[in-house]
Design a protein around this motif. Sequence first.
Motif, PDB file in Angstrom:
ATOM      1  N   ILE A 152       0.837  -1.207   0.000  1.00  0.00           N
ATOM      2  CA  ILE A 152       0.000   0.000   0.000  1.00  0.00           C
ATOM      3  C   ILE A 152       0.870   1.256   0.000  1.00  0.00           C
ATOM      4  N   ALA A 153       1.929   1.252   0.818  1.00  0.00           N
ATOM      5  CA  ALA A 153       2.828   2.407   0.872  1.00  0.00           C
ATOM      6  C   ALA A 153       3.552   2.606  -0.455  1.00  0.00           C
ATOM      7  N   MET A 154       3.943   1.504  -1.106  1.00  0.00           N
ATOM      8  CA  MET A 154       4.665   1.621  -2.384  1.00  0.00           C
ATOM      9  C   MET A 154       3.776   2.143  -3.503  1.00  0.00           C
ATOM     10  N   ILE A 155       2.479   1.979  -3.376  1.00  0.00           N
ATOM     11  CA  ILE A 155       1.554   2.539  -4.367  1.00  0.00           C
ATOM     12  C   ILE A 155       1.138   3.954  -3.958  1.00  0.00           C
ATOM     13  N   GLY A 156       0.970   4.155  -2.666  1.00  0.00           N
ATOM     14  CA  GLY A 156       0.497   5.449  -2.172  1.00  0.00           C
ATOM     15  C   GLY A 156       1.504   6.573  -2.292  1.00  0.00           C
ATOM     16  N   TRP A 157       2.768   6.314  -1.944  1.00  0.00           N
ATOM     17  CA  TRP A 157       3.769   7.389  -1.989  1.00  0.00           C
ATOM     18  C   TRP A 157       3.966   7.958  -3.393  1.00  0.00           C
ATOM     19  N   PRO A 158       4.074   7.131  -4.448  1.00  0.00           N
ATOM     20  CA  PRO A 158       4.179   7.733  -5.793  1.00  0.00           C
ATOM     21  C   PRO A 158       2.926   8.516  -6.184  1.00  0.00           C
ATOM     22  N   ALA A 159       1.757   8.020  -5.762  1.00  0.00           N
ATOM     23  CA  ALA A 159       0.523   8.744  -6.083  1.00  0.00           C
ATOM     24  C   ALA A 159       0.534  10.128  -5.428  1.00  0.00           C
ATOM     25  N   VAL A 160       0.959  10.194  -4.180  1.00  0.00           N
ATOM     26  CA  VAL A 160       1.039  11.479  -3.480  1.00  0.00           C
ATOM     27  C   VAL A 160       2.070  12.378  -4.145  1.00  0.00           C
ATOM     28  N   ALA A 161       3.228  11.813  -4.476  1.00  0.00           N
ATOM     29  CA  ALA A 161       4.288  12.619  -5.106  1.00  0.00           C
ATOM     30  C   ALA A 161       3.845  13.158  -6.458  1.00  0.00           C
ATOM     31  N   LEU A 162       3.208  12.315  -7.265  1.00  0.00           N
ATOM     32  CA  LEU A 162       2.751  12.771  -8.577  1.00  0.00           C
ATOM     33  C   LEU A 162       1.641  13.815  -8.452  1.00  0.00           C
ATOM     34  N   PHE A 163       0.738  13.621  -7.504  1.00  0.00           N
ATOM     35  CA  PHE A 163      -0.326  14.601  -7.291  1.00  0.00           C
ATOM     36  C   PHE A 163       0.257  15.946  -6.857  1.00  0.00           C
ATOM     37  N   CYS A 164       1.150  15.921  -5.881  1.00  0.00           N
ATOM     38  CA  CYS A 164       1.758  17.172  -5.399  1.00  0.00           C
ATOM     39  C   CYS A 164       2.564  17.849  -6.500  1.00  0.00           C
ATOM     40  N   SER A 165       3.280  17.066  -7.292  1.00  0.00           N
ATOM     41  CA  SER A 165       4.061  17.644  -8.389  1.00  0.00           C
ATOM     42  C   SER A 165       3.165  18.286  -9.430  1.00  0.00           C
ATOM     43  N   SER A 166       2.048  17.638  -9.724  1.00  0.00           N
ATOM     44  CA  SER A 166       1.138  18.235 -10.707  1.00  0.00           C
ATOM     45  C   SER A 166       0.525  19.523 -10.165  1.00  0.00           C
ATOM     46  N   MET A 167       0.262  19.574  -8.865  1.00  0.00           N
ATOM     47  CA  MET A 167      -0.255  20.800  -8.260  1.00  0.00           C
ATOM     48  C   MET A 167       0.794  21.911  -8.322  1.00  0.00           C
ATOM     49  N   VAL A 168       2.043  21.578  -8.000  1.00  0.00           N
ATOM     50  CA  VAL A 168       3.129  22.564  -8.049  1.00  0.00           C
ATOM     51  C   VAL A 168       3.320  23.064  -9.477  1.00  0.00           C
ATOM     52  N   MET A 169       3.349  22.131 -10.425  1.00  0.00           N
ATOM     53  CA  MET A 169       3.527  22.531 -11.828  1.00  0.00           C
ATOM     54  C   MET A 169       2.371  23.415 -12.299  1.00  0.00           C
ATOM     55  N   GLY A 170       1.166  23.076 -11.889  1.00  0.00           N
ATOM     56  CA  GLY A 170       0.013  23.881 -12.292  1.00  0.00           C
ATOM     57  C   GLY A 170       0.077  25.296 -11.750  1.00  0.00           C
ATOM     58  N   ARG A 171       0.484  25.426 -10.504  1.00  0.00           N
ATOM     59  CA  ARG A 171       0.547  26.756  -9.886  1.00  0.00           C
ATOM     60  C   ARG A 171       1.725  27.585 -10.401  1.00  0.00           C
ATOM     61  N   LEU A 172       2.817  26.920 -10.743  1.00  0.00           N
ATOM     62  CA  LEU A 172       4.026  27.656 -11.140  1.00  0.00           C
ATOM     63  C   LEU A 172       4.212  27.762 -12.649  1.00  0.00           C
ATOM     64  N   ARG A 173       3.305  27.194 -13.419  1.00  0.00           N
ATOM     65  CA  ARG A 173       3.477  27.143 -14.874  1.00  0.00           C
ATOM     66  C   ARG A 173       3.738  28.519 -15.486  1.00  0.00           C
ATOM     67  N   SER A 174       2.950  29.499 -15.142  1.00  0.00           N
ATOM     68  CA  SER A 174       3.147  30.832 -15.747  1.00  0.00           C
ATOM     69  C   SER A 174       4.444  31.477 -15.270  1.00  0.00           C
ATOM     70  N   GLN A 175       4.803  31.276 -14.007  1.00  0.00           N
ATOM     71  CA  GLN A 175       6.049  31.852 -13.487  1.00  0.00           C
ATOM     72  C   GLN A 175       7.268  31.173 -14.119  1.00  0.00           C
ATOM     73  N   ILE A 176       7.150  29.864 -14.372  1.00  0.00           N
ATOM     74  CA  ILE A 176       8.261  29.140 -15.011  1.00  0.00           C
ATOM     75  C   ILE A 176       8.464  29.634 -16.425  1.00  0.00           C
ATOM     76  N   LYS A 177       7.367  29.890 -17.144  1.00  0.00           N
ATOM     77  CA  LYS A 177       7.479  30.417 -18.515  1.00  0.00           C
ATOM     78  C   LYS A 177       8.199  31.748 -18.512  1.00  0.00           C
ATOM     79  N   ASP A 178       7.893  32.592 -17.547  1.00  0.00           N
ATOM     80  CA  ASP A 178       8.543  33.900 -17.476  1.00  0.00           C
ATOM     81  C   ASP A 178      10.014  33.778 -17.097  1.00  0.00           C
ATOM     82  N   ALA A 179      10.341  32.811 -16.211  1.00  0.00           N
ATOM     83  CA  ALA A 179      11.721  32.655 -15.761  1.00  0.00           C
ATOM     84  C   ALA A 179      12.617  32.073 -16.833  1.00  0.00           C
ATOM     85  N   LEU A 180      12.030  31.248 -17.693  1.00  0.00           N
ATOM     86  CA  LEU A 180      12.840  30.630 -18.748  1.00  0.00           C
ATOM     87  C   LEU A 180      12.917  31.559 -19.944  1.00  0.00           C
TER      88      LEU A 180
END
Length: 120
Positions: free
Chosen positions: A92-120
Amino acid sequence: MSTDHLIALLFQTLAFGLAVGLAAVRVLVRDVGELIRAVMQLWTWTLPIVYPEQLVPEQFRAYLLLNPPYAYIRSIRSVVLENTMPEPHFIIAMIGWPAVALFCSSMVMGRLRSQIKDAL
């Protein structure tokens, strides 16, 4: 696909999820790379890799599951060294931890997408 290959694939998925989120943050905050290096060195010592698991006091062993790589390391040991299947809570932990990491990463990417475009 064998059990050890599946565990390795899940571990790589966890690493990918963490890497995507941290890479997005690193674009905006360059010092995150230095912080990650220091944290990774400390993080290695929180896992029973270089010392036996029995050295961890019994009352603290339950907290090892809060450390994402622990489930993978313990499962690989049980499959390779003990020739047994991982315990259900590790699966359960081996399935849950990647799901949490991928969810959090997608949230971070979604929130920072416009700022990343400006920084690059």
